[in-house]
Write an enzyme that holds these catalytic residues in place. Structure first.
Site, mmCIF file in Angstrom:
data_model
loop_
_atom_site.group_PDB
_atom_site.id
_atom_site.type_symbol
_atom_site.label_atom_id
_atom_site.label_comp_id
_atom_site.label_asym_id
_atom_site.label_seq_id
_atom_site.Cartn_x
_atom_site.Cartn_y
_atom_site.Cartn_z
ATOM 1 N N SER A 156 51.389 37.265 43.848
ATOM 2 C CA SER A 156 51.360 37.041 45.295
ATOM 3 C C SER A 156 52.723 37.008 45.759
ATOM 4 C CB SER A 156 50.549 36.125 45.669
ATOM 5 O OG SER A 156 50.801 35.904 47.252
ATOM 6 N N CYS A 157 53.050 37.918 46.849
ATOM 7 C CA CYS A 157 54.331 37.927 47.659
ATOM 8 C C CYS A 157 54.036 36.835 48.779
ATOM 9 C CB CYS A 157 54.474 39.389 48.280
ATOM 10 S SG CYS A 157 55.271 40.510 47.038
ATOM 11 N N ILE A 158 53.213 36.200 49.142
ATOM 12 C CA ILE A 158 52.892 35.280 50.229
ATOM 13 C C ILE A 158 52.264 34.121 49.793
ATOM 14 C CG2 ILE A 158 53.100 36.647 52.373
ATOM 15 C CD1 ILE A 158 49.889 37.174 51.900
#
Lengths: 160, 102
Positions: free
Chosen positions: B100-102
């Site tokens: 995930s990027c978040i």
């Protein structure tokens, strides 16, 4: 590329726009830095201030005019309700990706140790007071103060 | 690749994440934590248990989700695992690094 093999130690992210796609890009980059163990600070200037203005930050929009990636004729993008429509579409897609709303994202950034600074000059230009802003804002800085915050090896600066 | 840790040979990827969760045990977790300058407290273990439960449910992890887990808030998560918390905590828990990027 000598110290720390050119490793990034700190990201200084300047946000000068308040269309939601730019705000999210800046937030994701700041949060992503913290997730990698990189320090991050954000400087909100000009229209970017809206992203930390307490009454405005919940109502940011996608830019439908002057945005070629919308694949929409500029005239159409300017019609009433078009921005709101495009914004609600985008928010739905982002929710699916587990992207928080702007306010929650700011809270996540603060909890993650990101420093949030407002630009003094822009605050004066828009006649904003610190009390008008997101309560957890770290402060109002001059450009010089912000550069001072950036000092140290391995700092990178990004303007959005 | 293989790595010997806590007297056991386990397979890990090039970043040091276990590639087979079945090989994980608490001693391995303690060792990986030590490599990351962390000594595990009961609170760390609660977070590790949560991460492993989510992994078993095949439910993707993110910082936001950790914050809503009821186990730990985001600020405390960063205090427990100060450098790259999600990366470090998943490595200790023996599960893959979240994409995930978040």
């Amino acid at each position: 590329m000598s110290e720390y093999n050119g490793e990034i130690r700190k990201m200084m992210i300047i946000l000068s726009k308040a269309s939601i796609e730019n705000v999210y890009a800046a937030f994701v980059l700041a949060n992503g830095a913290r997730m990698e163990g990189i320090e991050a600070e954000m400087f909100f200037t000009f229209f970017g201030l809206e992203a930390v203005h307490n009454k405005k930050l919940d109502h940011l929009h996608v830019a439908t005019v002057g945005n070629p990636a919308m694949h929409m004729p500029t005239m159409l993008g300017g019609l009433p309700g078009m921005e709101a429509f495009a914004t609600s579409m985008m928010k739905k897609e982002m929710e699916k990706l587990d992207m928080p709303e702007v306010r929650e994202f700011l809270e996540i950034l603060k909890a993650s140790g990101v420093k949030l600074w407002a630009c003094k000059l822009a605050m004066e230009m828009f006649h904003y007071e610190k009390d008008d802003m997101f309560p957890e804002l770290d402060g109002v800085l001059t450009v010089g103060d912000f550069y001072k915050q950036a000092s140290g090896i391995g700092t990178h600066m990004l303007f959005i | 690749m293989e790595k010997t840790i806590a007297q056991k040979t386990i397979s890990v990827n090039e970043e040091g994440y276990l590639t087979n969760f079945k090989e994980w045990n608490k001693e391995i977790a303690e060792e990986i934590a030590k490599e990351n300058n962390i000594s595990l407290t009961p609170k760390h273990w609660q977070v590790i248990d949560y991460i492993q439960d989510e992994f078993k449910k095949e439910s993707p992890l993110s910082i936001r989700k950790i914050g809503k887990s009821g186990v730990v808030d985001i600020k405390a998560f960063y205090e427990l695992f100060p450098v790259g918390p999600l990366k470090t905590a998943t490595k200790i828990a023996g599960v893959p690094k979240p994409a995930s990027c978040i």
